[in-house]
Design an enzyme around this catalytic site. Structure first.
Site, PDB file in Angstrom:
ATOM      1  N   HIS A  19       0.824  -1.214   0.000  1.00  0.00           N
ATOM      2  CA  HIS A  19       0.000   0.000   0.000  1.00  0.00           C
ATOM      3  C   HIS A  19       0.860   1.267   0.000  1.00  0.00           C
ATOM      4  CE1 HIS A  19      -4.223   0.368  -0.221  1.00  0.00           C
ATOM      5  NE2 HIS A  19      -4.526   0.625   1.026  1.00  0.00           N
ATOM      6  N   ASP A  91      -0.632   2.218  -5.424  1.00  0.00           N
ATOM      7  CA  ASP A  91      -0.615   0.791  -5.724  1.00  0.00           C
ATOM      8  C   ASP A  91      -1.855   0.433  -6.533  1.00  0.00           C
ATOM      9  OD1 ASP A  91      -1.831   1.551  -3.156  1.00  0.00           O
ATOM     10  OD2 ASP A  91      -2.425  -0.545  -3.003  1.00  0.00           O
ATOM     11  N   ASN A 112      -9.692   3.704  -1.796  1.00  0.00           N
ATOM     12  CA  ASN A 112     -10.214   4.782  -0.967  1.00  0.00           C
ATOM     13  C   ASN A 112      -9.341   6.027  -0.977  1.00  0.00           C
ATOM     14  OD1 ASN A 112     -12.562   3.419  -0.152  1.00  0.00           O
ATOM     15  ND2 ASN A 112     -11.466   2.354   1.478  1.00  0.00           N
TER      16      ASN A 112
END
Length: 201
Positions: A19, A91, A112
């Site tokens: 991430h 990512d 998100n």
């Protein structure tokens, strides 16, 4: 002014997570182009410098991944930037490991951090999508992106990050197609084996 932001989570516990590859990309750009040490600004760590004569702000939001747009929006508003002046590295599980694609606009596809950024500056910003691969099952995605890169993955990760930084003059010039092509020329990704992807390798 060009704003280049990376998505990630703050703190050493997350530093090597998939991430956080957006943070890694920004760090490599800062190193390659000799940006000064970052300082706290815009709810993030920010550093101003130049790439091939273009003034650039590098930003790593410290708001946690899902609220990244707060920092990006604050910096964009301060410098009166349009979405075309904003590049976000993140990512991308829908790309095979080591693959790279530039994209302008579109939906969040479940990301998100991208959704948060869209809520602040609209969807039409530029996105540097860094392929991390899909674990094969939806319920495994969360653990996949929040786990560290395996040592074996460094053979594609390190060249990819170096290429992202070395090719940055194309990015600064707004030539995203040329930038994408140059990154993949410098760090050609191996063709993914879908069986390995399904096993999370």
């Amino acid at each position: 002014m060009l704003l280049i932001a990376g998505l990630g989570n703050p703190g050493q516990a997350y530093a090597k997570n998939r991430h956080n590859i957006g943070f890694m990309a920004v760090d490599e750009i800062a190193r390659r182009w000799a940006f000064p040490p970052a300082r706290s600004r815009f709810q993030g760590h920010a550093s101003e410098g130049t790439i091939d004569g273009v003034r650039v702000l590098l930003l790593k939001p410290q708001t946690f991944y899902n609220e990244s747009g707060r920092a990006i929006g604050e910096a964009a508003k301060f410098f009166k930037l349009t979405p075309a002046d904003v590049v976000v590295f993140h990512d991308e599980i829908d790309l095979a490991p080591g693959r790279f694609r530039m994209k302008t606009g579109g939906g969040a596809a479940g990301n998100n951090g991208i959704r948060s950024t869209t809520s602040q500056i609209g969807p039409d910003f530029r996105r540097g999508r860094l392929g991390c691969g899909h674990p094969g099952q939806k319920e495994l995605v969360h653990g996949h992106v929040l786990s560290d890169f395996h040592k074996a993955e460094l053979k594609w990760l390190e060249p990819l990050l170096q290429a992202v930084a070395d090719a940055a003059p194309f990015l600064a010039a707004g030539a995203d197609d040329k930038y994408q092509a140059e990154v993949m020329r410098l760090a050609p990704a191996e063709k993914a084996d879908p069986r390995k992807l399904a096993r999370g390798e």
